[in-house]
Design a protein around this motif. Structure first.
Motif, PDB file in Angstrom:
ATOM      1  N   SER A 101      26.039   7.285 -24.481  1.00 22.37           N
ATOM      2  CA  SER A 101      26.421   6.405 -25.590  1.00 22.37           C
ATOM      3  C   SER A 101      25.200   5.949 -26.384  1.00 22.37           C
ATOM      4  O   SER A 101      25.253   5.842 -27.618  1.00 22.37           O
ATOM      5  N   PHE A 102      24.088   5.698 -25.704  1.00 29.76           N
ATOM      6  CA  PHE A 102      22.870   5.246 -26.385  1.00 29.76           C
ATOM      7  C   PHE A 102      22.318   6.342 -27.291  1.00 29.76           C
ATOM      8  O   PHE A 102      21.972   6.093 -28.450  1.00 29.76           O
ATOM      9  N   GLU A 103      22.244   7.556 -26.768  1.00 28.06           N
ATOM     10  CA  GLU A 103      21.698   8.659 -27.558  1.00 28.06           C
ATOM     11  C   GLU A 103      22.604   9.011 -28.741  1.00 28.06           C
ATOM     12  O   GLU A 103      22.122   9.460 -29.783  1.00 28.06           O
ATOM     13  N   ALA A 104      23.908   8.788 -28.585  1.00 36.77           N
ATOM     14  CA  ALA A 104      24.829   9.010 -29.705  1.00 36.77           C
ATOM     15  C   ALA A 104      24.648   7.940 -30.782  1.00 36.77           C
ATOM     16  O   ALA A 104      24.726   8.225 -31.982  1.00 36.77           O
ATOM     17  N   LYS A 105      24.409   6.710 -30.339  1.00 36.74           N
ATOM     18  CA  LYS A 105      24.231   5.602 -31.277  1.00 36.74           C
ATOM     19  C   LYS A 105      22.861   5.654 -31.948  1.00 36.74           C
ATOM     20  O   LYS A 105      22.731   5.334 -33.139  1.00 36.74           O
ATOM     21  N   TYR A 106      21.851   6.070 -31.184  1.00 36.68           N
ATOM     22  CA  TYR A 106      20.474   6.054 -31.683  1.00 36.68           C
ATOM     23  C   TYR A 106      19.844   7.448 -31.573  1.00 36.68           C
ATOM     24  O   TYR A 106      18.985   7.688 -30.710  1.00 36.68           O
TER      25      TYR A 106
END
Length: 402
Positions: free
Chosen positions: A88-93
């Motif tokens: 989720s973090f890599e998708a968001k950022y």
């Protein structure tokens, strides 16, 4: 350093390999790189923390602009659920990669001390429990890890986590007594002293306290709150407790529990599988972290857990987020911690893998999955100072019973 080794072995109950801190091999994997800073004292670490802006509250947008230049964030995590956080973090950022390592809190403790002593600053974010107060009393005080408490997130937490001194606590768990719901329509244990009776002899499963800091922390909480244990004994048996030479009712509970033919394991997963297996007529009961309910749902186990136990269900188990000293990716570290704490609006997907049955987010603006409200979770507080200072005595008591 020798004092640290002794304390770690006593408070966190680390295995014999941990007693040789500095001479151990790696436990968590991943490429380790030398830090630029010298492994100095707490003053130098405090100076670095200020320079890194750990005392500031910056927006996610501000941090993301800087984090993209860093490109990576290294996470040491006590939970395998961080694989969801990574996604989720890599998708968001995009442009900031999460390098995540799943390491037990005890192994993480050893690894961080060993690395820091060697001038290796590999971890950017540390996600852990306190393990007998050692993260607070050793790593935090000595500047091996640092608190990061952004005000726009902390202000939305409930007390005591809003003014938490140990670090940022995105959620809490508890120890619980698990039982087979196919055999028992309601919890068969309502008082901790039930576990000392002949009815449960040879049918109680716990993680070995000499290997599990969480089990030992529960024993420490009982010793610290001995008056509660004393009253619970009277509630159960209708008379005052005979301490039989024990210093207090907490010590005496540990002594009697140990004498009731316990089944010791190394895994909470093994406990809930044995307890919740179908088709049993006289199943065991087991002590495990409350979030093991999640495993039951996916494995068809018949599990119940009681949070209504006298005098308390257990001590509160706090998930802690820290920034590693001399982090080479401090802005990405701060951004990831914010994500795992739910971000400013509480909607950050990094908290969602931990908002499950048996867990309680500490934020007032996040709707919890667990039915029992956090304010009604009947637990003792976590006292890192008491746990750290008294764990050698509890360890010695336990060893004498074996």
């Amino acid at each position: 350093m020798q004092r640290t080794k002794v304390r770690l072995a006593a408070a966190a109950l680390i295995c014999s390999a941990m007693l040789a801190i500095g001479g151990c091999g790696g436990t968590g994997g991943g490429a380790e790189s030398k830090g630029n800073g010298a492994p100095g004292g707490a003053q130098a670490s405090a100076g670095w923390a200020e320079q890194a802006g750990l005392n500031k509250t910056e927006t996610a947008a501000e941090l993301y602009a800087k984090a993209k230049e860093e490109g990576t964030v290294v996470l040491y995590s006590m939970s395998s659920r961080v694989s969801d956080v990574k996604d989720s973090f890599e998708a968001k950022y995009p442009g900031v990669k999460v390098e995540a390592y799943n390491i037990s809190s005890v192994d993480m403790l050893e690894k961080l001390i060993r690395e820091h002593g060697a001038g290796v600053y590999n971890a950017d974010v540390i996600f852990t429990k306190d393990t007998g107060g050692t993260f607070t009393m050793e790593l935090l005080k000595k500047g091996i890890v640092h608190k990061y408490m952004p005000s726009d997130i902390v202000s939305k937490m409930t007390e005591p986590y809003k003014s938490q001194v140990e670090g940022l606590v995105p959620y809490v768990e508890a120890r619980g007594i698990f039982y087979n719901s196919e055999v028992y329509p309601k919890p068969p244990i309502t008082n901790w002293w039930d576990l000392t009776t002949p009815e449960w002899k040879g049918r109680i499963m716990i993680s070995d306290p000499m290997k599990s800091a969480d089990t030992m922390d529960l024993f420490l909480a009982m010793v610290q709150n001995a008056d509660d244990m004393k009253q619970a004994y009277k509630d159960k048996f209708g008379k005052d407790i005979d301490l039989n030479g024990s210093p207090n009712a907490g010590y005496e509970f540990i002594r009697r529990l140990s004498a009731n033919d316990l089944i010791l394991t190394n895994s909470g997963g093994d406990i809930v599988k044995a307890v919740g297996k179908t088709g049993q007529t006289k199943p065991p009961i087991g002590l495990a972290v409350s979030t093991k309910l999640r495993e039951a749902q996916g494995q068809g186990l018949k599990l119940g857990v009681s949070y209504d136990i006298k005098p308390k269900v257990s001590h509160v188990e706090q998930a802690l987020l820290y920034v590693g000293d001399q982090s080479k990716h401090p802005n990405a570290a701060k951004l990831l911690i914010r994500w795992m704490a739910g971000e400013a609006d509480g909607n950050g997907a990094g908290l969602k893998p931990f908002n499950i049955w048996g867990a309680w987010p500490t934020r007032s603006d996040v709707k919890q999955v667990e039915d029992l409200p956090l304010e009604k979770l009947n637990v003792w507080k976590y006292d890192p100072v008491f746990f750290y200072e008294n764990s050698p005595q509890i360890r010695d008591l336990w060893l004498k019973q074996q």
